[in-house]
Scaffold this motif. Structure first.
Motif, PDB file in Angstrom:
ATOM      1  N   THR A 106       0.819  -1.208   0.000  1.00 35.31           N
ATOM      2  CA  THR A 106       0.000   0.000   0.000  1.00 35.31           C
ATOM      3  C   THR A 106       0.853   1.258   0.000  1.00 35.31           C
ATOM      4  N   ARG A 107       2.085   1.155   0.461  1.00 35.91           N
ATOM      5  CA  ARG A 107       2.963   2.292   0.717  1.00 35.91           C
ATOM      6  C   ARG A 107       2.298   3.243   1.703  1.00 35.91           C
ATOM      7  N   CYS A 108       2.089   2.683   2.898  1.00 36.98           N
ATOM      8  CA  CYS A 108       1.520   3.466   3.986  1.00 36.98           C
ATOM      9  C   CYS A 108       2.196   3.057   5.282  1.00 36.98           C
ATOM     10  N   ARG A 303      -4.773  -2.189  -3.164  1.00 42.34           N
ATOM     11  CA  ARG A 303      -5.330  -1.358  -4.231  1.00 42.34           C
ATOM     12  C   ARG A 303      -6.530  -0.548  -3.722  1.00 42.34           C
ATOM     13  N   ARG A 306      -5.168   2.287  -1.566  1.00 44.26           N
ATOM     14  CA  ARG A 306      -4.536   3.344  -2.356  1.00 44.26           C
ATOM     15  C   ARG A 306      -5.592   4.224  -3.030  1.00 44.26           C
ATOM     16  N   THR A 311      -3.743   7.639  -3.557  1.00 43.52           N
ATOM     17  CA  THR A 311      -2.381   7.371  -4.029  1.00 43.52           C
ATOM     18  C   THR A 311      -2.373   6.304  -5.112  1.00 43.52           C
ATOM     19  N   GLU A 312      -3.516   6.087  -5.764  1.00 45.18           N
ATOM     20  CA  GLU A 312      -3.593   5.016  -6.754  1.00 45.18           C
ATOM     21  C   GLU A 312      -2.712   5.275  -7.965  1.00 45.18           C
ATOM     22  N   GLU A 314       0.336   6.106  -7.803  1.00 49.50           N
ATOM     23  CA  GLU A 314       1.705   5.684  -7.509  1.00 49.50           C
ATOM     24  C   GLU A 314       1.931   4.260  -8.003  1.00 49.50           C
ATOM     25  N   GLU A 316       2.735   0.484  -8.117  1.00 45.72           N
ATOM     26  CA  GLU A 316       2.627  -0.600  -7.155  1.00 45.72           C
ATOM     27  C   GLU A 316       3.986  -1.242  -6.961  1.00 45.72           C
TER      28      GLU A 316
END
Length: 332
Positions: A106-108, A303, A306, A311-312, A314, A316
């Motif tokens: 997720t990059r969180c 997904r 995001r 942030t979709e 960005e 994956e």
């Protein structure tokens, strides 16, 4: 639908090696058995650059928290994660692999909450601890490299129940504004009278007996199960809750209440995605290292988050070799 082939193999192995259901054990035996199933780091996804432990003030003392943060030079969205275990077993360690995957995919920033367990600390201890950490995390987000304005909640099994309750409590308390809720095969009421609860009693997997045992330990008084903060499906009003992703297994005893909650949220005008996985029992995220469908489910969660975080666009993360991970009680 027949049992998924990976789970059929797991079932054969358990039957051959004398698998013992947790509900036949004492609480301490169940906790030891559950801890022995902790998965190590998976190699199918990158790992967050930083993993560190904190202690956060709670209503009955400090609450242990584990923070997962991918590499970034700017604040990242934040996901509060609540581990499963029937409110009785489970820990920061048993949810570690799931949290690593979600932080990276997720990059969180993921904040995993080690809430108090029953029966020593029955309802509402778990949700009181979790809500205290949710409020702390949104207020102190900058200290852990997160953006508290983009916060979601998630959990599997009993942790999914806690995540749903956090959404209700935040709405009712005019608390933190939540972007989304992710509920993975959550138990959502204590009545145990659904068709799926009657159908699924296989002792090799989490079943109706498991559910009854955990609820009996979580609720000091069965009447407490009427509270929406114990049984979110019993809430009178589901309006104003954050968008939801709900996942269930076709062969899971809580399947019908998960379907019912998706319907209740939809009727209340809450955006809902409901995904039911054929041939899978309860707990499939925990075996994602062996189960392709589990990995697909984690990617779907990432997904969804995001999109909700905005942030979709960005890229994956690729499923490449893990990055270096720092583990410990470091402070930021």
């Amino acid at each position: 639908m027949p049992l998924d082939p990976t789970y059929a193999m797991i079932r054969r192995y358990r039957a051959a090696t004398g698998f013992t259901p947790l509900y036949t054990m004492t609480v301490e035996e169940a906790r030891r058995a559950d801890a022995e199933t902790e998965a190590g780091a998976w190699d199918w996804h990158p790992h967050p650059e930083e993993v560190f432990d904190l202690a956060v003030p709670g209503p009955a003392g400090e609450v242990p928290v584990r923070v997962y943060r991918p590499r970034s030079d700017r604040p990242l969205p934040m996901l509060m994660y609540f581990n499963g275990g029937g409110f009785v077993v489970g820990s920061l360690n048993t949810s570690d692999s799931i949290c690593r995957a979600l932080a990276s995919l997720t990059r969180c920033v993921v904040v995993s909450v080690g809430y108090r367990l029953a029966p020593e600390n029955p309802f509402p201890a778990a949700v009181d601890d979790s809500y205290a950490v949710l409020r702390w995390a949104t207020e102190h987000a900058a200290e852990i490299g997160a953006d508290g304005r983009r916060t979601a909640v998630a959990g599997d099994s009993s942790g999914g129940n806690v995540a749903a309750v956090m959404a209700l409590m935040a709405r009712d308390d005019d608390g933190p504004s939540l972007t989304a809720q992710v509920l993975v095969y959550p138990p959502l009421h204590n009545d145990l009278d659904s068709e799926s609860m009657r159908e699924h009693r296989d002792p090799m997997f989490f079943n109706a007996h498991s559910s009854a045992w955990f609820w009996s330990l979580y609720l000091a008084d069965p009447a407490d199960g009427d509270s929406p903060y114990a049984s979110p499906l019993k809430a009178v009003d589901h309006r104003g809750l954050p968008a939801a992703l709900i996942m269930a297994g076709e062969l899971c005893p809580v399947r019908d209440e998960d379907r019912a909650y998706a319907d209740a949220l939809s009727r209340a005008g809450v955006p809902v995605e409901y995904h039911e996985y054929p041939g899978l029992p309860h707990g499939f995220l925990a075996v994602s290292a062996k189960l392709p469908t589990g990995r697909d489910a984690l990617r779907l969660i990432a997904r969804f988050l995001r999109r909700r975080f905005g942030t979709e666009h960005e890229v994956e993360p690729a499923a490449e070799a893990p990055a270096t991970v720092v583990v410990g009680a470091a402070q930021r």
